[in-house]
Design a protein around this motif. Structure first.
Motif, mmCIF file in Angstrom:
data_model
loop_
_atom_site.group_PDB
_atom_site.id
_atom_site.type_symbol
_atom_site.label_atom_id
_atom_site.label_comp_id
_atom_site.label_asym_id
_atom_site.label_seq_id
_atom_site.Cartn_x
_atom_site.Cartn_y
_atom_site.Cartn_z
ATOM 1 N N TYR A 54 0.850 -1.188 0.000
ATOM 2 C CA TYR A 54 0.000 0.000 0.000
ATOM 3 C C TYR A 54 0.882 1.234 0.000
ATOM 4 C CZ TYR A 54 -3.720 3.191 0.983
ATOM 5 O OH TYR A 54 -4.613 4.219 0.890
ATOM 6 N N SER A 55 1.141 1.785 -1.192
ATOM 7 C CA SER A 55 1.921 3.021 -1.260
ATOM 8 C C SER A 55 1.096 4.179 -0.754
ATOM 9 C CB SER A 55 2.376 3.292 -2.691
ATOM 10 O OG SER A 55 1.270 3.605 -3.513
ATOM 11 N N GLY A 56 -0.215 4.136 -1.060
ATOM 12 C CA GLY A 56 -1.159 5.034 -0.408
ATOM 13 C C GLY A 56 -1.353 6.389 -1.016
ATOM 14 N N GLN A 57 -0.343 7.008 -1.598
ATOM 15 C CA GLN A 57 -0.450 8.415 -1.940
ATOM 16 C C GLN A 57 -1.504 8.672 -3.006
ATOM 17 O OE1 GLN A 57 3.441 9.886 -2.849
ATOM 18 N NE2 GLN A 57 4.244 9.409 -0.838
ATOM 19 N N GLU A 58 -1.540 7.847 -4.064
ATOM 20 C CA GLU A 58 -2.497 8.094 -5.127
ATOM 21 C C GLU A 58 -3.926 7.909 -4.622
ATOM 22 O OE1 GLU A 58 -0.138 5.711 -5.393
ATOM 23 O OE2 GLU A 58 1.384 6.696 -6.638
ATOM 24 N N ASN A 192 0.863 5.845 6.628
ATOM 25 C CA ASN A 192 1.675 4.956 5.798
ATOM 26 C C ASN A 192 3.128 5.354 5.983
ATOM 27 O OD1 ASN A 192 2.125 7.182 4.141
ATOM 28 N ND2 ASN A 192 0.605 6.586 2.631
ATOM 29 N N ALA A 193 4.002 4.876 5.113
ATOM 30 C CA ALA A 193 5.429 5.095 5.315
ATOM 31 C C ALA A 193 5.826 6.562 5.234
ATOM 32 C CB ALA A 193 6.224 4.279 4.297
ATOM 33 N N THR A 194 5.041 7.364 4.526
ATOM 34 C CA THR A 194 5.449 8.751 4.283
ATOM 35 C C THR A 194 4.473 9.797 4.781
ATOM 36 O OG1 THR A 194 4.425 8.714 2.081
ATOM 37 C CG2 THR A 194 6.740 8.058 2.228
ATOM 38 N N MET A 266 -13.288 -0.845 11.013
ATOM 39 C CA MET A 266 -11.944 -0.437 10.579
ATOM 40 C C MET A 266 -11.095 -1.662 10.253
ATOM 41 S SD MET A 266 -10.888 2.435 13.382
ATOM 42 C CE MET A 266 -12.121 3.553 14.062
ATOM 43 N N ARG A 267 -11.148 -2.654 11.124
ATOM 44 C CA ARG A 267 -10.356 -3.870 10.919
ATOM 45 C C ARG A 267 -10.736 -4.554 9.606
ATOM 46 N NH1 ARG A 267 -11.742 -8.770 11.396
ATOM 47 N NH2 ARG A 267 -13.651 -8.254 12.530
ATOM 48 N N GLN A 268 -12.039 -4.668 9.371
ATOM 49 C CA GLN A 268 -12.487 -5.321 8.143
ATOM 50 C C GLN A 268 -12.043 -4.543 6.904
ATOM 51 O OE1 GLN A 268 -16.600 -6.893 8.092
ATOM 52 N NE2 GLN A 268 -16.742 -6.231 10.223
ATOM 53 N N LEU A 269 -12.199 -3.227 6.938
ATOM 54 C CA LEU A 269 -11.824 -2.416 5.776
ATOM 55 C C LEU A 269 -10.316 -2.431 5.553
ATOM 56 C CD1 LEU A 269 -14.221 0.618 6.355
ATOM 57 C CD2 LEU A 269 -14.406 -1.093 4.526
ATOM 58 N N ALA A 270 -9.558 -2.316 6.640
ATOM 59 C CA ALA A 270 -8.095 -2.317 6.499
ATOM 60 C C ALA A 270 -7.605 -3.621 5.899
ATOM 61 C CB ALA A 270 -7.440 -2.082 7.859
ATOM 62 N N SER A 271 -8.259 -4.711 6.237
ATOM 63 C CA SER A 271 -7.841 -6.013 5.710
ATOM 64 C C SER A 271 -8.027 -6.110 4.198
ATOM 65 C CB SER A 271 -8.637 -7.133 6.394
ATOM 66 O OG SER A 271 -9.975 -7.175 5.941
ATOM 67 N N ARG A 272 -8.846 -5.247 3.629
ATOM 68 C CA ARG A 272 -9.130 -5.280 2.193
ATOM 69 C C ARG A 272 -8.151 -4.428 1.386
ATOM 70 N NH1 ARG A 272 -15.820 -4.973 2.471
ATOM 71 N NH2 ARG A 272 -16.010 -6.580 4.098
ATOM 72 N N LEU A 273 -7.248 -3.736 2.081
ATOM 73 C CA LEU A 273 -6.241 -2.916 1.417
ATOM 74 C C LEU A 273 -4.892 -3.624 1.446
ATOM 75 C CD1 LEU A 273 -7.206 0.513 3.000
ATOM 76 C CD2 LEU A 273 -7.440 -0.076 0.574
ATOM 77 N N PRO A 274 -4.027 -3.364 0.458
ATOM 78 C CA PRO A 274 -2.678 -3.945 0.495
ATOM 79 C C PRO A 274 -1.933 -3.479 1.748
ATOM 80 C CG PRO A 274 -3.159 -3.029 -1.661
ATOM 81 C CD PRO A 274 -4.262 -2.580 -0.762
ATOM 82 N N ARG A 275 -0.930 -4.263 2.133
ATOM 83 C CA ARG A 275 -0.201 -3.933 3.351
ATOM 84 C C ARG A 275 0.494 -2.578 3.212
ATOM 85 N NH1 ARG A 275 5.275 -4.894 2.965
ATOM 86 N NH2 ARG A 275 5.948 -6.030 1.093
ATOM 87 N N GLY A 276 0.777 -1.945 4.337
ATOM 88 C CA GLY A 276 1.487 -0.671 4.338
ATOM 89 C C GLY A 276 0.738 0.469 4.976
ATOM 90 N N LEU A 277 -0.563 0.278 5.263
ATOM 91 C CA LEU A 277 -1.348 1.320 5.924
ATOM 92 C C LEU A 277 -1.644 0.873 7.347
ATOM 93 C CD1 LEU A 277 -2.929 4.037 5.488
ATOM 94 C CD2 LEU A 277 -4.941 2.609 5.115
ATOM 95 N N LYS A 278 -1.472 1.770 8.296
ATOM 96 C CA LYS A 278 -1.711 1.455 9.705
ATOM 97 C C LYS A 278 -2.842 2.321 10.249
ATOM 98 C CE LYS A 278 3.116 0.209 10.515
ATOM 99 N NZ LYS A 278 4.352 0.510 11.279
ATOM 100 N N VAL A 279 -3.659 1.724 11.088
ATOM 101 C CA VAL A 279 -4.681 2.461 11.835
ATOM 102 C C VAL A 279 -4.138 2.638 13.252
ATOM 103 C CG1 VAL A 279 -7.058 2.511 12.655
ATOM 104 C CG2 VAL A 279 -6.528 1.438 10.450
#
Length: 293
Positions: A54-58, A192-194, A266-279
């Motif tokens: 999950y790069s996240g920025q876009e 995310n990382a940035t 939140m847990r369910q939604l986060a699991s549907r995204l690629p790794r790299g994003l933290k709640v």
């Protein structure tokens, strides 16, 4: 990299006065450059064979720009004692509206702040957990709907609600009550990382994540029965659903959620995204994207 999340924060918070720490979308995404082309809608690094990250920025930037409340979700009824009374009765049916003079005081207060429609009030209250406010205030006697409305507006608007009062006695009272609710709601962040968001309420965090998942997976990928749906008819009115727009289409998202329920979503939604994003909750990581539901 200075305003990532800014647009979604402005729209979802509907002008609420809060501190903001945010970052901007990359120039590559804005111009459709290499970064934007490298990430497909499912978050895979095309051609690399690597695990999706999950790069996240876009997607975060797009979600911020698109997860706004639909126009039909905004009640443009002018604020008056009568319209505010009706709103109070809808929000607190068991308490009753309360004293007409108190309602008039609240209406006048809001009008002086430039809040002049019922929809603008509802928008500001959408992230407020009524039960949590009641617990924090510790009501010991039967409390009118007007008093509860006053306290929830205080929780939503914080210092602005206190400083925009002409009567010094009421200002002092609100200031004392503010101390009981300050900092008890906005305790979440997405990181995310940035980049990272400002502090968010639980229900706003759910809406951020719903928009991100819809951007990545499409509308069907963000659906959670009873909480996130394509139509308002699919959600109980007591959940106070709001309509948000995403690149994939409109979503209806419940806002009246307990903390436990919101975190499960939140847990369910986060699991549907690629790794790299933290709640983040209160500085601690509670969920990470890419983990199984």
């Amino acid at each position: 990299m200075d305003d990532l999340f800014a647009n979604i924060e402005d729209r979802l918070n509907s002008g609420m006065a809060t501190e903001r720490r945010s970052l901007a979308p990359s120039a590559d995404h804005k111009d459709g450059g290499a970064d934007a082309e490298r990430i497909n809608p499912d978050g895979h690094d095309i051609g690399s064979g690597a695990e999706p990250v999950y790069s996240g920025q876009e997607e975060l930037s797009e979600a911020e720009q698109e997860a706004e409340v639909e126009p039909q979700d905004h009640d443009v009824s002018p604020l008056s004692v009568d319209s505010l009374t009706k709103l109070i009765l809808r929000r607190f049916p068991a308490q009753g509206a309360g004293d007409a003079g108190e309602i008039d005081q609240i209406a006048s207060h809001l009008l002086e702040m430039g809040i002049d429609t019922i929809g603008s009030i509802e928008s500001r209250l959408s992230d407020i957990d009524s039960d949590n406010v009641a617990r924090l205030m510790g009501y010991v006697a039967e409390t009118s709907g007007a008093r509860r409305m006053d306290d929830e507006l205080l929780a939503a608007l914080e210092d602005d609600y206190v400083t925009n009062v002409r009567d010094s006695e009421r200002r002092q009272l609100l200031s004392a009550r503010l101390r009981r609710v300050r900092g008890k709601f906005s305790i979440y962040q997405l990181r995310n990382a940035t980049s990272e968001t400002k502090l968010l309420t639980a229900s706003l965090t759910v809406r951020y994540l719903a928009a991100l998942v819809a951007t990545r997976k499409g509308i069907s990928g963000a659906i959670i029965p009873g909480v996130i749906a394509e139509s308002l008819d699919e959600l109980n009115p007591s959940t106070r659903p709001r309509i948000i727009r995403t690149k994939a289409g409109s979503l209806c998202v419940a806002t009246n959620l307990s903390r436990a329920a919101a975190e499960d979503i939140m847990r369910q939604l986060a699991s549907r995204l690629p790794r790299g994003l933290k709640v983040i909750r209160g500085g601690d990581v509670v969920f990470e994207s890419g983990r199984p539901e």
